[in-house]
Design an enzyme around this catalytic site. Sequence first.
Site, PDB file in Angstrom:
ATOM      1  N   PRO A 146       3.648   2.959  10.705  1.00  0.00           N
ATOM      2  CA  PRO A 146       2.234   2.922  10.320  1.00  0.00           C
ATOM      3  C   PRO A 146       1.580   4.298  10.175  1.00  0.00           C
ATOM      4  O   PRO A 146       0.359   4.396  10.114  1.00  0.00           O
ATOM      5  CB  PRO A 146       1.604   2.148  11.486  1.00  0.00           C
ATOM      6  CG  PRO A 146       2.425   2.568  12.662  1.00  0.00           C
ATOM      7  CD  PRO A 146       3.843   2.723  12.141  1.00  0.00           C
ATOM      8  N   GLU A 147       2.369   5.363  10.095  1.00  0.00           N
ATOM      9  CA  GLU A 147       1.816   6.719  10.124  1.00  0.00           C
ATOM     10  C   GLU A 147       0.796   6.967   9.022  1.00  0.00           C
ATOM     11  O   GLU A 147      -0.191   7.685   9.216  1.00  0.00           O
ATOM     12  CB  GLU A 147       2.956   7.743  10.032  1.00  0.00           C
ATOM     13  CG  GLU A 147       3.833   7.756  11.270  1.00  0.00           C
ATOM     14  CD  GLU A 147       4.949   8.770  11.169  1.00  0.00           C
ATOM     15  OE1 GLU A 147       5.238   9.425  12.187  1.00  0.00           O
ATOM     16  OE2 GLU A 147       5.539   8.908  10.081  1.00  0.00           O
TER      17      GLU A 147
END
Length: 266
Positions: A146-147
């Site tokens: 999810p960066e």
Amino acid sequence: MATSATGGTEDAVLLRYEEAGPGTVAVVTLNRPEKLNAWTHAMRTRLVEAFAEAGRDERCRAVVITGAGRAFCAGQDLAETASFDPDDHAAAEGWIDDFATLYRAIRGLDKPTVAAVNGVAAGSGFQFSLLADLRIGHDGVRMGQPEVRSGIPSITGIWAMWDILGKAKTIEFTLTGELVDGAEAHRLGLLTALVPADAVLEEAVALAGRLAELPPGAVALTKSRLRAIDDAALEESIDAAKEVHRAAYATGEPQREMRRFLEKRR
């Protein structure tokens, strides 16, 4: 049965040994449960030391990595990186070097490694889990990259996922930031096996014990060849990550998104 145990800086990483097969299994535990075992510089440094210690220990024939509490590792502690100065390019590069050292440390072990994935494995924590030789998890696991949602480009994550997921799924993981559950992670090959949640560590240690029974010379040479196949790709991704993150942090976007995320949590 544990035969020894050592802690580290604020006990953020614990190392103990369990009897298994002809030797012992080192169990390395990420131990910041109140922060879902999110990384800090000190934690990564101690983890590298723990891997080096296990690698040197002649009793040790395999290594298990797990997380304390309800997460394996939620990735970078954003409180540590949200304050990066956009003009301080060295900070972003040093951060990448930190992870490069950690990734090389786990890959450099000539002994089999098993990740006991409990709960969340996200971002760099997800990438790190993929560097273990085998992974045991449960239905409630949440795994993904999810960066991008925090304004952080996923560069080494692409390298870590590519050979397991292929191009289409790697693109999906990096651009959507969605996490998958244990069943889907197992179907995609991210997890080697699914077991009940309360049996993850036990099963990982049992698997490591079976691996510990294998001839260590053959295991070491096999792992050396496996590393050689994609070592160049890792080094290229590290160089690319430095360049991309330097550009990203220079815009200030990751810092803004991380501060926004931290404010929402408060």
